[in-house]
Motif scaffolding. Structure first.
Motif, PDB file in Angstrom:
ATOM      1  N   TYR A  94      19.757   2.447  -5.350  1.00  0.00           N
ATOM      2  CA  TYR A  94      18.530   1.656  -3.879  1.00  0.00           C
ATOM      3  C   TYR A  94      19.053   0.426  -3.723  1.00  0.00           C
ATOM      4  O   TYR A  94      19.828  -0.457  -3.155  1.00  0.00           O
ATOM      5  CB  TYR A  94      18.083   2.380  -3.889  1.00  0.00           C
ATOM      6  N   GLN A  95      18.674  -0.576  -4.609  1.00  0.00           N
ATOM      7  CA  GLN A  95      18.716  -1.844  -5.337  1.00  0.00           C
ATOM      8  C   GLN A  95      19.346  -2.539  -5.026  1.00  0.00           C
ATOM      9  O   GLN A  95      19.676  -3.711  -4.275  1.00  0.00           O
ATOM     10  CB  GLN A  95      18.226  -2.180  -6.621  1.00  0.00           C
ATOM     11  N   ALA A  96      21.101  -2.562  -5.235  1.00  0.00           N
ATOM     12  CA  ALA A  96      21.824  -2.766  -5.421  1.00  0.00           C
ATOM     13  C   ALA A  96      22.917  -2.953  -4.130  1.00  0.00           C
ATOM     14  O   ALA A  96      23.563  -3.651  -3.372  1.00  0.00           O
ATOM     15  CB  ALA A  96      23.202  -2.278  -6.460  1.00  0.00           C
ATOM     16  N   MET A  97      22.065  -1.951  -2.967  1.00  0.00           N
ATOM     17  CA  MET A  97      22.100  -2.216  -2.207  1.00  0.00           C
ATOM     18  C   MET A  97      21.844  -2.767  -0.667  1.00  0.00           C
ATOM     19  O   MET A  97      22.021  -3.189  -0.077  1.00  0.00           O
ATOM     20  CB  MET A  97      22.824  -0.452  -1.165  1.00  0.00           C
TER      21      MET A  97
ATOM     22  N   LEU B 193      22.082   0.567   3.749  1.00  0.00           N
ATOM     23  CA  LEU B 193      21.231   0.527   3.461  1.00  0.00           C
ATOM     24  C   LEU B 193      20.323   0.042   3.888  1.00  0.00           C
ATOM     25  O   LEU B 193      20.158  -1.344   4.495  1.00  0.00           O
ATOM     26  CB  LEU B 193      20.747   0.732   2.326  1.00  0.00           C
ATOM     27  N   SER B 194      19.697   0.303   5.559  1.00  0.00           N
ATOM     28  CA  SER B 194      19.025  -0.340   6.269  1.00  0.00           C
ATOM     29  C   SER B 194      17.597  -0.545   6.057  1.00  0.00           C
ATOM     30  O   SER B 194      17.005  -0.634   4.999  1.00  0.00           O
ATOM     31  CB  SER B 194      18.372   0.785   7.618  1.00  0.00           C
ATOM     32  N   ALA B 195      16.989  -1.515   6.679  1.00  0.00           N
ATOM     33  CA  ALA B 195      15.752  -2.582   6.375  1.00  0.00           C
ATOM     34  C   ALA B 195      15.021  -1.699   5.723  1.00  0.00           C
ATOM     35  O   ALA B 195      14.340  -1.825   5.166  1.00  0.00           O
ATOM     36  CB  ALA B 195      15.052  -3.393   6.851  1.00  0.00           C
ATOM     37  N   GLU B 196      14.577  -0.353   6.876  1.00  0.00           N
ATOM     38  CA  GLU B 196      13.643   0.256   6.889  1.00  0.00           C
ATOM     39  C   GLU B 196      13.782   1.203   5.406  1.00  0.00           C
ATOM     40  O   GLU B 196      12.248   1.568   4.716  1.00  0.00           O
ATOM     41  CB  GLU B 196      13.181   1.828   8.011  1.00  0.00           C
ATOM     42  N   GLN B 197      15.355   1.950   5.488  1.00  0.00           N
ATOM     43  CA  GLN B 197      15.074   2.255   4.649  1.00  0.00           C
ATOM     44  C   GLN B 197      14.896   1.862   2.625  1.00  0.00           C
ATOM     45  O   GLN B 197      14.712   2.328   1.723  1.00  0.00           O
ATOM     46  CB  GLN B 197      16.826   3.464   3.971  1.00  0.00           C
ATOM     47  N   ALA B 198      15.418   0.820   2.696  1.00  0.00           N
ATOM     48  CA  ALA B 198      15.077  -0.080   1.859  1.00  0.00           C
ATOM     49  C   ALA B 198      13.416  -0.104   1.253  1.00  0.00           C
ATOM     50  O   ALA B 198      13.133   0.005   0.064  1.00  0.00           O
ATOM     51  CB  ALA B 198      15.802  -1.575   1.965  1.00  0.00           C
TER      52      ALA B 198
ATOM     53  N   VAL C  63      11.707   2.154   1.703  1.00  0.00           N
ATOM     54  CA  VAL C  63      10.953   3.190   0.984  1.00  0.00           C
ATOM     55  C   VAL C  63      12.081   3.481  -0.130  1.00  0.00           C
ATOM     56  O   VAL C  63      11.150   4.350  -1.694  1.00  0.00           O
ATOM     57  CB  VAL C  63      11.032   4.517   1.961  1.00  0.00           C
ATOM     58  N   LEU C  64      13.147   2.906  -0.556  1.00  0.00           N
ATOM     59  CA  LEU C  64      13.535   3.428  -1.966  1.00  0.00           C
ATOM     60  C   LEU C  64      14.016   2.344  -2.751  1.00  0.00           C
ATOM     61  O   LEU C  64      14.492   2.710  -3.618  1.00  0.00           O
ATOM     62  CB  LEU C  64      14.979   4.360  -1.022  1.00  0.00           C
TER      63      LEU C  64
ATOM     64  N   LEU D  62       8.888   5.142  -2.843  1.00  0.00           N
ATOM     65  CA  LEU D  62       8.902   7.103  -3.211  1.00  0.00           C
ATOM     66  C   LEU D  62      10.014   6.974  -4.011  1.00  0.00           C
ATOM     67  O   LEU D  62       9.310   8.607  -4.920  1.00  0.00           O
ATOM     68  CB  LEU D  62       8.986   6.920  -1.531  1.00  0.00           C
ATOM     69  N   PRO D  63      10.632   6.619  -4.626  1.00  0.00           N
ATOM     70  CA  PRO D  63      11.322   7.213  -6.000  1.00  0.00           C
ATOM     71  C   PRO D  63      10.390   7.395  -7.033  1.00  0.00           C
ATOM     72  O   PRO D  63      10.711   8.951  -7.466  1.00  0.00           O
ATOM     73  CB  PRO D  63      12.643   6.282  -5.769  1.00  0.00           C
TER      74      PRO D  63
END
Length: 355
Positions: free
Chosen positions: A40-43, A89-94, A96-97, A106-107
């Motif tokens: 996730y971080q890489a995205m 990965l959208s800003a909102e997904q980022a 959370v993830l 949350l991970p």
């Protein structure tokens, strides 16, 4: 015995719900892997990215990354662009993830259900015997999962919203008082307050020695000096007197004798002191707790919270969905007369308790 008629529509609806839950369980494993592998971080900020590019960025095998990305797209955890066959990965997904400092990250929380699966045999034995399961007897993933799950929520709300919701407490913390954090776990809440209020002194207490060891290590890294101390102690016998603030962060409902904890708080609190009680959000009636969040809390309460309270004597097993009325009763029995809901979130009740 007559077999009731099956409503096919209701059956199909329930199968869809059950399979959705099963899918979420599988998805949790993917989320945990994505967090630990840095996928996730890489995205973040990369825009549309291919499986090959993400694999190269993270030093992972492309075939696994490709399948992982498809699982994320299928679950709505990343966006898929069919024309270019890329993922984003959208800003909102980022939030959370990918952002480990985000209040909604949350991970790490997936360590909690992982520990529940590891401890399934202990839960079965507890159901059959009525005995408890002590906190220290759970799989180790529970401790880091709980600490990480609550750390960011406290970081996002404790100093900025919850403490200011208490009458006069911020002013007293700024002037300098003694604070007790009961059931402090890894000490994240203690250290957050210590960082915000350098004139006050903070004492973190927990009965779990391994958590206190972790809290001391984190304190060593934060370097708050002599203003912060962590000690192994139970909620009904921790040392000290005249605390200006006593805090229970998502801990009272885990205790086998919350009434004794409240009485000890009454005996160690300064005359003008305040108890801040943070508990999982719950309404007072089961029928008002029908929601995904309540389901999460009831499930954790079944195998973790109630199990520990039973192992800890089981004088009053509150559970993680105690609700304000039962929590208030505990403190009224201990002699407190002022109990006010100071704030709330979808996940927490924040109660102000004074004499």
């Amino acid at each position: 015995m007559n077999t009731p008629a099956i409503d096919q529509t209701k059956l199909n609806d329930f199968i869809t719900r059950a399979v959705g839950d099963l899918s979420a369980g599988y998805g949790g494993v993917m989320v945990s892997l994505g967090g630990k592998l840095g996928l996730y971080q890489a995205m973040v900020g990369a825009g549309p990215i291919s499986a090959q590019e993400l694999a190269a960025r993270t030093a992972c095998a492309e075939r696994y990354v490709s399948e992982w990305l498809n699982s994320q797209a299928a679950g709505g955890y990343v966006d898929y662009h069919a024309v270019s066959q890329t993922y984003e990965l959208s800003a909102e997904q980022a939030m959370v993830l990918a952002d480990e400092d985000s209040p909604v990250y949350l991970p790490h929380a997936w360590n909690i259900p992982a520990s529940m699966w590891f401890d399934e045999a202990k839960a079965i034995e507890a159901f059959r015997t009525g005995q408890g399961v002590a906190w220290a007897d759970h799989n180790g993933r529970l401790f880091c999962g709980v600490a990480a799950f609550y750390r960011n929520a406290y970081r996002g709300s404790l100093v900025s919203a919850w403490l200011p919701a208490l009458d006069g407490v911020v002013e007293r913390l700024e002037a300098g008082i003694n604070v007790a954090d009961i059931g402090c776990g890894h000490g994240h809440s203690t250290l957050l307050m210590a960082d915000a209020f350098p004139r006050s002194r903070f004492h973190g207490f927990d009965a779990h020695a391994a958590s206190i060891a972790e809290a001391r290590q984190l304190a060593g890294e934060a370097n708050p000096g002599e203003r912060v101390r962590f000690e192994v102690a139970r909620a009904a016998d921790y040392p000290g007197k005249h605390y200006g603030l006593i805090c229970f962060f998502d801990a009272l409902h885990d205790m086998g004798d919350p009434d004794a904890a409240a009485r000890h708080a009454a005996s160690t609190l300064a005359a003008d002191g305040t108890v801040m009680l943070i508990e999982p959000f719950a309404n007072d009636r089961v029928e008002d707790n029908i929601s995904p969040i309540a389901r999460l809390y009831y499930a954790a309460s079944t195998t973790i919270c109630c199990a520990h309270a039973v192992s800890d004597g089981g004088h009053r097993v509150l559970g993680a969905q105690a609700g304000e009325a039962r929590l208030a009763e505990v403190f009224r029995k201990a002699g407190f007369t002022h109990i006010r809901r100071a704030a709330e979130t979808p996940f927490n009740l924040i109660l102000e308790v004074r004499r």
